[in-house]
Design a protein around this motif. Structure first.
Motif, PDB file in Angstrom:
ATOM      1  N   LYS A 149       0.812  -1.212   0.000  1.00  0.00           N
ATOM      2  CA  LYS A 149       0.000   0.000   0.000  1.00  0.00           C
ATOM      3  C   LYS A 149       0.850   1.269   0.000  1.00  0.00           C
ATOM      4  N   ASN A 150       2.082   1.157   0.464  1.00  0.00           N
ATOM      5  CA  ASN A 150       2.975   2.306   0.518  1.00  0.00           C
ATOM      6  C   ASN A 150       3.898   2.385  -0.698  1.00  0.00           C
ATOM      7  N   LEU A 151       3.768   1.432  -1.589  1.00  0.00           N
ATOM      8  CA  LEU A 151       4.728   1.285  -2.688  1.00  0.00           C
ATOM      9  C   LEU A 151       4.665   2.434  -3.697  1.00  0.00           C
ATOM     10  N   THR A 152       3.462   2.807  -4.073  1.00  0.00           N
ATOM     11  CA  THR A 152       3.286   3.796  -5.152  1.00  0.00           C
ATOM     12  C   THR A 152       2.232   4.842  -4.786  1.00  0.00           C
ATOM     13  N   SER A 153       1.996   5.028  -3.483  1.00  0.00           N
ATOM     14  CA  SER A 153       0.919   5.910  -3.019  1.00  0.00           C
ATOM     15  C   SER A 153       1.411   7.346  -2.820  1.00  0.00           C
ATOM     16  N   GLY A 154       2.032   7.892  -3.835  1.00  0.00           N
ATOM     17  CA  GLY A 154       2.533   9.256  -3.794  1.00  0.00           C
ATOM     18  C   GLY A 154       3.322   9.536  -5.057  1.00  0.00           C
ATOM     19  N   PRO A 155       3.428  10.800  -5.467  1.00  0.00           N
ATOM     20  CA  PRO A 155       4.055  11.119  -6.761  1.00  0.00           C
ATOM     21  C   PRO A 155       5.546  10.801  -6.825  1.00  0.00           C
ATOM     22  N   GLY A 156       6.265  10.923  -5.698  1.00  0.00           N
ATOM     23  CA  GLY A 156       7.675  10.557  -5.690  1.00  0.00           C
ATOM     24  C   GLY A 156       7.884   9.060  -5.552  1.00  0.00           C
ATOM     25  N   LYS A 157       6.993   8.427  -4.815  1.00  0.00           N
ATOM     26  CA  LYS A 157       7.072   6.972  -4.634  1.00  0.00           C
ATOM     27  C   LYS A 157       6.869   6.240  -5.961  1.00  0.00           C
ATOM     28  N   LEU A 158       5.871   6.675  -6.730  1.00  0.00           N
ATOM     29  CA  LEU A 158       5.534   5.931  -7.952  1.00  0.00           C
ATOM     30  C   LEU A 158       6.630   6.063  -9.011  1.00  0.00           C
ATOM     31  N   THR A 159       7.275   7.228  -9.089  1.00  0.00           N
ATOM     32  CA  THR A 159       8.323   7.374 -10.101  1.00  0.00           C
ATOM     33  C   THR A 159       9.535   6.511  -9.755  1.00  0.00           C
ATOM     34  N   LYS A 160       9.886   6.448  -8.478  1.00  0.00           N
ATOM     35  CA  LYS A 160      10.999   5.591  -8.084  1.00  0.00           C
ATOM     36  C   LYS A 160      10.662   4.126  -8.327  1.00  0.00           C
ATOM     37  N   ALA A 161       9.451   3.726  -7.991  1.00  0.00           N
ATOM     38  CA  ALA A 161       9.035   2.329  -8.160  1.00  0.00           C
ATOM     39  C   ALA A 161       9.018   1.918  -9.630  1.00  0.00           C
ATOM     40  N   LEU A 162       8.540   2.808 -10.487  1.00  0.00           N
ATOM     41  CA  LEU A 162       8.425   2.476 -11.906  1.00  0.00           C
ATOM     42  C   LEU A 162       9.708   2.728 -12.691  1.00  0.00           C
ATOM     43  N   GLY A 163      10.654   3.448 -12.096  1.00  0.00           N
ATOM     44  CA  GLY A 163      11.893   3.745 -12.807  1.00  0.00           C
ATOM     45  C   GLY A 163      11.787   4.951 -13.712  1.00  0.00           C
ATOM     46  N   ILE A 164      10.876   5.873 -13.399  1.00  0.00           N
ATOM     47  CA  ILE A 164      10.715   7.100 -14.176  1.00  0.00           C
ATOM     48  C   ILE A 164      11.757   8.113 -13.718  1.00  0.00           C
ATOM     49  N   THR A 165      12.480   8.718 -14.671  1.00  0.00           N
ATOM     50  CA  THR A 165      13.557   9.653 -14.353  1.00  0.00           C
ATOM     51  C   THR A 165      13.428  10.915 -15.204  1.00  0.00           C
ATOM     52  N   MET A 166      14.327  11.856 -14.971  1.00  0.00           N
ATOM     53  CA  MET A 166      14.349  13.079 -15.759  1.00  0.00           C
ATOM     54  C   MET A 166      14.664  12.804 -17.229  1.00  0.00           C
ATOM     55  N   ASP A 167      15.232  11.657 -17.518  1.00  0.00           N
ATOM     56  CA  ASP A 167      15.510  11.296 -18.916  1.00  0.00           C
ATOM     57  C   ASP A 167      14.233  11.098 -19.720  1.00  0.00           C
ATOM     58  N   ASP A 168      13.099  10.926 -19.038  1.00  0.00           N
ATOM     59  CA  ASP A 168      11.828  10.743 -19.731  1.00  0.00           C
ATOM     60  C   ASP A 168      11.212  12.071 -20.180  1.00  0.00           C
ATOM     61  N   TYR A 169      11.782  13.167 -19.760  1.00  0.00           N
ATOM     62  CA  TYR A 169      11.255  14.502 -20.087  1.00  0.00           C
ATOM     63  C   TYR A 169      11.073  14.655 -21.597  1.00  0.00           C
ATOM     64  N   ALA A 170       9.886  15.161 -21.969  1.00  0.00           N
ATOM     65  CA  ALA A 170       9.549  15.534 -23.360  1.00  0.00           C
ATOM     66  C   ALA A 170       9.341  14.355 -24.307  1.00  0.00           C
ATOM     67  N   HIS A 171       9.282  13.143 -23.780  1.00  0.00           N
ATOM     68  CA  HIS A 171       8.926  12.000 -24.618  1.00  0.00           C
ATOM     69  C   HIS A 171       7.402  11.890 -24.712  1.00  0.00           C
ATOM     70  N   SER A 172       6.922  11.201 -25.719  1.00  0.00           N
ATOM     71  CA  SER A 172       5.480  11.014 -25.908  1.00  0.00           C
ATOM     72  C   SER A 172       4.967   9.898 -25.017  1.00  0.00           C
ATOM     73  N   PHE A 173       3.787  10.105 -24.417  1.00  0.00           N
ATOM     74  CA  PHE A 173       3.147   9.060 -23.624  1.00  0.00           C
ATOM     75  C   PHE A 173       2.465   8.005 -24.505  1.00  0.00           C
ATOM     76  N   SER A 174       2.545   8.168 -25.817  1.00  0.00           N
ATOM     77  CA  SER A 174       1.881   7.225 -26.727  1.00  0.00           C
ATOM     78  C   SER A 174       2.806   6.114 -27.216  1.00  0.00           C
ATOM     79  N   LYS A 175       4.055   6.107 -26.745  1.00  0.00           N
ATOM     80  CA  LYS A 175       4.990   5.065 -27.180  1.00  0.00           C
ATOM     81  C   LYS A 175       6.039   4.832 -26.101  1.00  0.00           C
ATOM     82  N   PRO A 176       6.685   3.644 -26.126  1.00  0.00           N
ATOM     83  CA  PRO A 176       7.705   3.328 -25.128  1.00  0.00           C
ATOM     84  C   PRO A 176       8.861   4.335 -25.190  1.00  0.00           C
ATOM     85  N   PRO A 177       9.621   4.434 -24.077  1.00  0.00           N
ATOM     86  CA  PRO A 177       9.624   3.520 -22.920  1.00  0.00           C
ATOM     87  C   PRO A 177       8.641   3.879 -21.806  1.00  0.00           C
ATOM     88  N   LEU A 178       8.095   5.108 -21.820  1.00  0.00           N
ATOM     89  CA  LEU A 178       7.121   5.497 -20.795  1.00  0.00           C
ATOM     90  C   LEU A 178       5.825   5.832 -21.500  1.00  0.00           C
TER      91      LEU A 178
END
Length: 203
Positions: free
Chosen positions: A124-153
């Motif tokens: 329940k504590n794994l992804t229950s917050g905006p900072g928690k979910l990015t760390k859990a999913l592996g989302i980083t600043m490198d994802d900036y400006a990519h499209s949400f319609s295709k991988p990797p995010l």
């Protein structure tokens, strides 16, 4: 791997307040060398651009950080808050810099990987917050400006919530009347929401 159906670019053309609710129940997916991790979006916050004192783009503030917000809807706006990366969906028409913060997700695929990244077995504590979910999913600043319609995010269709609750946004106390705007949306009763708020209204 079949993730239902990737959202089209047209999906992101909805008005920001509507899109913030339409994203609930969709699946946020991140592919990395470590594996795939994903979760159902269960909480969002809308930021309405130049007129919204809580928005990074208030008064049309255009900086290196906010530049992506002035572009097309459906792109990734990541930024740092303290030591955390936060992830947003760019929304609104061109040159109208609006965005939607993804505040919480319900873990779906890759739970073991998410637990390893977060160093906790507490689901329940794994992804229950905006900072928690990015760390859990592996989302980083490198994802900036990519499209949400295709991988990797990317974001794909999921399950439509039975009920959506509405209330004020969180953590924006120094924004005058903007802190009272009912622009936070969450799946009613979902245990993975970042903060369960009394007094939220249902839609």
């Amino acid at each position: 791997m079949d993730y239902f159906q990737t959202l089209s670019t047209d999906f992101f053309q909805q008005p920001t307040l509507k899109l913030a609710q339409s994203l609930l129940g969709c699946v946020l997916v991140k592919e990395t060398a470590e594996g795939i991790a994903s979760g159902y979006i269960v909480e969002t916050e809308a930021y309405m651009g130049p007129e919204d004192r809580a928005a990074h783009s208030y008064n049309n503030r255009r900086t290196k950080r906010t530049e992506v917000m002035f572009g097309e809807a459906g792109f990734v706006y990541t930024y740092k808050m303290h030591t955390h990366t936060l992830v947003n969906v760019v929304s609104g028409p061109l040159e109208k810099p609006e965005a939607i913060l993804i505040r919480a997700v319900e873990p779906y695929i890759g739970i073991d990987l998410m637990q390893k990244r977060r160093g906790t077995d507490n689901l329940k504590n794994l992804t229950s917050g905006p900072g928690k979910l990015t760390k859990a999913l592996g989302i980083t600043m490198d994802d900036y400006a990519h499209s949400f319609s295709k991988p990797p995010l990317f974001i794909v269709q999921g399950k439509v919530p039975n009920e959506i609750s509405v209330g004020p946004r969180i953590g924006i106390d120094n924004t005058g009347e903007a802190k009272e705007y009912p622009w936070r949306f969450w799946v009613t009763g979902n245990p993975f929401v970042s903060r369960h708020q009394k007094g939220g209204t249902s839609k």
